[in-house]
Structure formats: C-alpha cells, structure tokens
Scaffold this motif. Sequence first.
Motif, PDB file in Angstrom:
ATOM      1  N   VAL A 530       0.835  -1.192   0.000  1.00  0.00           N
ATOM      2  CA  VAL A 530       0.000   0.000   0.000  1.00  0.00           C
ATOM      3  C   VAL A 530       0.871   1.243   0.000  1.00  0.00           C
ATOM      4  CG1 VAL A 530      -1.881   1.214   1.149  1.00  0.00           C
ATOM      5  CG2 VAL A 530      -1.711  -1.277   1.326  1.00  0.00           C
ATOM      6  N   THR A 531       0.587   2.155  -0.919  1.00  0.00           N
ATOM      7  CA  THR A 531       1.222   3.470  -0.973  1.00  0.00           C
ATOM      8  C   THR A 531       0.154   4.514  -0.660  1.00  0.00           C
ATOM      9  OG1 THR A 531       2.744   2.702  -2.681  1.00  0.00           O
ATOM     10  CG2 THR A 531       2.514   5.079  -2.403  1.00  0.00           C
ATOM     11  N   VAL A 532       0.455   5.383   0.319  1.00  0.00           N
ATOM     12  CA  VAL A 532      -0.525   6.345   0.819  1.00  0.00           C
ATOM     13  C   VAL A 532      -0.027   7.755   0.562  1.00  0.00           C
ATOM     14  CG1 VAL A 532      -1.883   7.085   2.801  1.00  0.00           C
ATOM     15  CG2 VAL A 532      -1.124   4.705   2.618  1.00  0.00           C
ATOM     16  N   ALA A 533      -0.908   8.606   0.041  1.00  0.00           N
ATOM     17  CA  ALA A 533      -0.560  10.012  -0.185  1.00  0.00           C
ATOM     18  C   ALA A 533      -1.706  10.886   0.268  1.00  0.00           C
ATOM     19  CB  ALA A 533      -0.267  10.264  -1.657  1.00  0.00           C
ATOM     20  N   ALA A 534      -1.353  12.001   0.920  1.00  0.00           N
ATOM     21  CA  ALA A 534      -2.342  13.007   1.295  1.00  0.00           C
ATOM     22  C   ALA A 534      -2.545  13.952   0.123  1.00  0.00           C
ATOM     23  CB  ALA A 534      -1.885  13.770   2.529  1.00  0.00           C
ATOM     24  N   LEU A 535      -3.787  14.316  -0.146  1.00  0.00           N
ATOM     25  CA  LEU A 535      -4.127  15.175  -1.274  1.00  0.00           C
ATOM     26  C   LEU A 535      -4.846  16.420  -0.754  1.00  0.00           C
ATOM     27  CD1 LEU A 535      -5.513  12.470  -3.746  1.00  0.00           C
ATOM     28  CD2 LEU A 535      -3.173  13.320  -3.558  1.00  0.00           C
ATOM     29  N   PRO A 536      -4.733  17.536  -1.505  1.00  0.00           N
ATOM     30  CA  PRO A 536      -3.983  17.722  -2.754  1.00  0.00           C
ATOM     31  C   PRO A 536      -2.489  17.898  -2.505  1.00  0.00           C
ATOM     32  CG  PRO A 536      -5.126  19.740  -2.157  1.00  0.00           C
ATOM     33  CD  PRO A 536      -5.534  18.718  -1.140  1.00  0.00           C
ATOM     34  N   GLY A 537      -1.708  17.449  -3.478  1.00  0.00           N
ATOM     35  CA  GLY A 537      -0.258  17.536  -3.384  1.00  0.00           C
ATOM     36  C   GLY A 537       0.286  18.504  -4.425  1.00  0.00           C
ATOM     37  N   GLU A 538       1.501  18.256  -4.862  1.00  0.00           N
ATOM     38  CA  GLU A 538       2.143  19.148  -5.823  1.00  0.00           C
ATOM     39  C   GLU A 538       1.595  18.945  -7.234  1.00  0.00           C
ATOM     40  OE1 GLU A 538       6.290  18.477  -5.590  1.00  0.00           O
ATOM     41  OE2 GLU A 538       6.482  19.183  -3.518  1.00  0.00           O
ATOM     42  N   GLN A 539       1.009  17.786  -7.518  1.00  0.00           N
ATOM     43  CA  GLN A 539       0.475  17.531  -8.852  1.00  0.00           C
ATOM     44  C   GLN A 539      -0.766  18.391  -9.093  1.00  0.00           C
ATOM     45  OE1 GLN A 539       1.423  15.204  -6.695  1.00  0.00           O
ATOM     46  NE2 GLN A 539       3.352  14.758  -7.764  1.00  0.00           N
ATOM     47  N   VAL A 540      -0.978  18.771 -10.335  1.00  0.00           N
ATOM     48  CA  VAL A 540      -2.011  19.750 -10.639  1.00  0.00           C
ATOM     49  C   VAL A 540      -3.379  19.105 -10.850  1.00  0.00           C
ATOM     50  CG1 VAL A 540      -0.389  21.398 -11.613  1.00  0.00           C
ATOM     51  CG2 VAL A 540      -1.408  19.649 -13.088  1.00  0.00           C
ATOM     52  N   ASP A 541      -3.405  17.830 -11.248  1.00  0.00           N
ATOM     53  CA  ASP A 541      -4.697  17.214 -11.538  1.00  0.00           C
ATOM     54  C   ASP A 541      -4.718  15.761 -11.068  1.00  0.00           C
ATOM     55  OD1 ASP A 541      -3.072  15.965 -13.366  1.00  0.00           O
ATOM     56  OD2 ASP A 541      -4.010  16.873 -15.139  1.00  0.00           O
TER      57      ASP A 541
END
Length: 567
Positions: A530-541
């Motif tokens: 499992v890979t977990v990321a909090a959003l929104p991040g640096e990516q635009v979309d």
Amino acid sequence: MLVVLRWVLLVGLGLLAGFTALAQPAAAPLVLENGGSVPLEGRALYRVAPAGVQTPDDLERQGSDNSWKVREAGQQHRLDGEALWIRFDAEVRGPEAWFFTVASSGIDRVQMFHRDGGGRWVVQEAGDSRAVSQWPVPGRVPTFELARPTGQPVTYWVRIEHARVDFGAELTLRSQGSLLAVREREQFLMGGYFGVAALLALVALANAATYRDRNFAAYAIYLITFTLGQAAYLGVGAQHLWNDDLQWNALSTFLLPGLSAVAALWFVQVVTEPARFSRLLNQIVWGLIVALLAAVLLDTLLPSREIMHARLALTAAALALVCVVIGFVWRKGDDAEIRIIALGFVPVLVMALFPIARGLGLLPNSEFTRYGLAIGAALEMPVLFYALSRRGSRRREAQLRASALPRTDALTGLADRRNLLQRMEASLKRARSQRHTCALLVVRLGNYDAIAADYGREMLDRALVVTASHMRRCAADIDLAARVSERDFALLLEGPTSSDLANARAQQVVASGLRPSAALPPDLTLRLLVTVAALPGEQVDAASTLQWMLATSAAVRPDTRKQIRML
C-alpha cells in the motif's frame, strides 16, 4: 278389590312419572356475578330439531320428552336441514352486563330467545342471515346480551342453523369486562396480522412492477388471495369489508379460502419451476390447479356437503404435492433459496391440516382449527419474502453488472480508472476550496507474478476478485474503491482525512490480505503493498497524481518487509 287395584295403578303411575322425571336431564341455573367467563359445556341442554321448529313455543307444543341431553365439550352436530337448540337457565347478579357468545364466525344463523318481565318473547339474531351492523352486539362472532338482573333465573333458548360443516363451536357466557378484554386482544393480534400482510403485498407488487419479477407478482397474488380468504374465514371481512353484502358474505366464506389454495399451488409452481426437471411433474401440478379451481367454482355454484368434501380432499392433495415439488426441486436443482422457501412453507402446510380436518368432520372445533392457518401464515410471510428478495437480488446482480460495465471493471466489479479520475478531480476541487485534506491509497498485489506462475491464470483471477472484496470492505460509504491496472487498485478517501486515519485504513487493507480465504488455496495469502498520499499535493490534476503514485508503487520491491509506504 277394585279399590285395591285402583290404588296399585295410581302408585305405579306415580312411580313411572318419577322415574321419567329422573331420566330427563336437568341443568342447574347458573349464577353470574363477579365477572369472568363461564363455559356452557356440561351446563346446558341441547336438542336437534327439524327446521320447521322455529320458536320455543313450537317445542313447548310438542311437549316434554327425553330428547334433551347435556351438551359436552367438543361435541359435534350435523345440522343439514335441521336446527340445534340450546337451553340453559342463568341469573345475572350485580351491575355488570353478561353476554352469550358463539366462538366461531361464519355461522349461518343464531337466534336467542327469552321472556321479559311481562312474559313476552325477546328475540335476538346474528350470523350470516343479517349484516354484522344489525347484530345485537356487532363483532366478529355472534354475541347476545343476557337479561338484566331480575332476582330469579331466566330460561334462555338458542336456535342455531349451520349447513355443510358440522357445528361444534364453544358456547360461553362472558361478563362485559371479559368480553371487552377478549375483543381488544383479538383486534390487536388480527390488526397486526392483516397489517403486515397488506404491507408485504404492497411491497411485493412494487418489486414486481419495478423489476418485472414474476416471482414477486405470483407472491403478491397469493398473499392477497390468502389474506382475503383468512378475512372471510375469521369473520373480519363480514365485520369490516363487506358488512352490507349478505350474498357475497355467504359465498366468500367458502370461495375465498378455496381460491387461496389454488393461488398457493400456482405460486409454488412459479417459484420452483418444476418443468426444468420433470415435464410430468409440471403437468401434474397444472392438472391439480385446474381440478381444484373447478371444485371451488362448483362448490360455489352448487353448494353441498359432498362437493365441499371433494374440494377439501383436493386441497389436502395440493398440500402433499407442494411437499413433493419442493423436495424434488431441492434434490435436483441448484437453487440456494429453495431451502428457505421450504422452511417458510412448513408452518402453513402443518397448520392447514387442522381446518381441512375440521371441514371433513375429523376434528372438533378448537383454537387450532380456527386460528392455526393464520398463525402459520404469520410465520410464513416474512420467510418467503426474505427468500424471494435474496433470489431477486441474485438474479438482478448480472443485469446490474452488465449495465455498469461502461464505468466498472468487468472482473472485479469495482470502479474503473476513468470513474476514479472523475471522482478524484471533484475531490481535489473541494479539498482546495474548503482547505481540507483527503487521501489516496494505491494497493498493489505484490505476489501477482508468483500466483500466476504457481497456480495459473484462473487462480490469479480469483486472487484479484478477493482483493477487490477486501477493498470494498475497507471502503466507507463516501469512499471509492477502483481497479486502475492489471495488478493495482486504488482507494479514494474523500472526506476530511488525517494521516493517522489513512495509515489505519492501509493497515486494515494489509491485514485483510493476510487472512485465509475460502476462494483461495489454504497456503495462499495475498501480499498487498500500500502506498498512501495526502491530497492535494504538488500535482495539478487527478491523472498526474494517480500516475505519480502508480510509479512510486511499482518501484517498491515485491518482497519488501515494509508493506505500507507513506508519501
């Protein structure tokens, strides 16, 4: 010598008169006070007289004889073309009123006679001969009020007419308080029974119309017919539904219960579909349906005891055939719900034997013969509805999955990549405008290649389906689980989410994969990374965010010890 003979003759006649008086039964007057109920079995006299005897005056003109006997509990009387007379003496004491009740609905005619203080006859009448609203005491069963306190016993005469079915109802004297308590209890129980039946019938009709479900349509017709039959049999219909239509009331008592038996057999034929396994059995079912329907109509047009017995015999044969059909389909078929359906029919099949045996004169009138079928139906209705709901859901599942194919994954039924990206875009906009955090979990089946090499493609597909089921269980109502590549899944946590909550959800996913599954070999567990990321991040979309996380997840070694990576 003549004087002696005269005395001997007088003594002999006196002794004969005395023995005759002793031979005639006599019931002691009943003293009614302090409330409660008094059964008349063993306390009242009865006599079966020709139908021409209409009033107590007719009996008095015939003179006294030995035809009066004490009526015992459970005694049955065949009254075709005759009338049953009941005679008892009772004295009411105290301010509370007392009533005479016949504990059975559908009686053709009941009259009660007694003399008032001036010696005039007071006549009360109830039964199917007049509308319930015109009864002396309107209700479900014939009820009559006794004379008010007179200081001495009053003689009551009751005349009962009842054709085609032996009369054997309990006769009871009840105080006003006891009568009100019995009626309140009956209204509560019957109101609940008929209310639930009406609700289930409406829901079944709605399901039949919405999903075009033939099983629910047959169940609704059966339930409506059966409920109306019980309303007619228990006297509720005459009391509340068709009070003023005496002709229909007389017909409905026999017609509607007969039609409910026909509807029940047809419902079983629709639900079990015996034609799939035996053409002969299906033809037997249809043949009995036609024969039973013909017997019901014939019994309505040409009412007689013999035709009614034939109809009841066919009804008993229908019950036996229901058992055969359900058992046959259970053994031959693969219907998962047939056991639940069989369980639902058991109470009705058992309880229906009591009124059938009562109609054939094999059993006396009792609580089971009057209310047994209603009790069985109360147990049957929710079970059958549950079974049909499960069957309908299972049969509609394929249709729902087919209609959802444009936006779901064909193998797992989860949302597809395009659907996920649309939801992610909306979530990112809300998160930026409301300044809260959401999260995305990318789940990779780490031992994908090992499963394919060791077990083959079929087991690999099973592993993917099991992984999808774990994703569904880990998703809350507002979350979205999706399959985004051959071996990758995603779980979008849309609400305001903290890193701790996202990490806990990731741990739940990893732990679910380690649990054994009945769909997989015992020695096979799923290694979920499992890979977990909090959003929104640096990516635009959404598309770039998902691509970044998939690339990060692909870089993790399948045999890594740390199965959760927080970005």
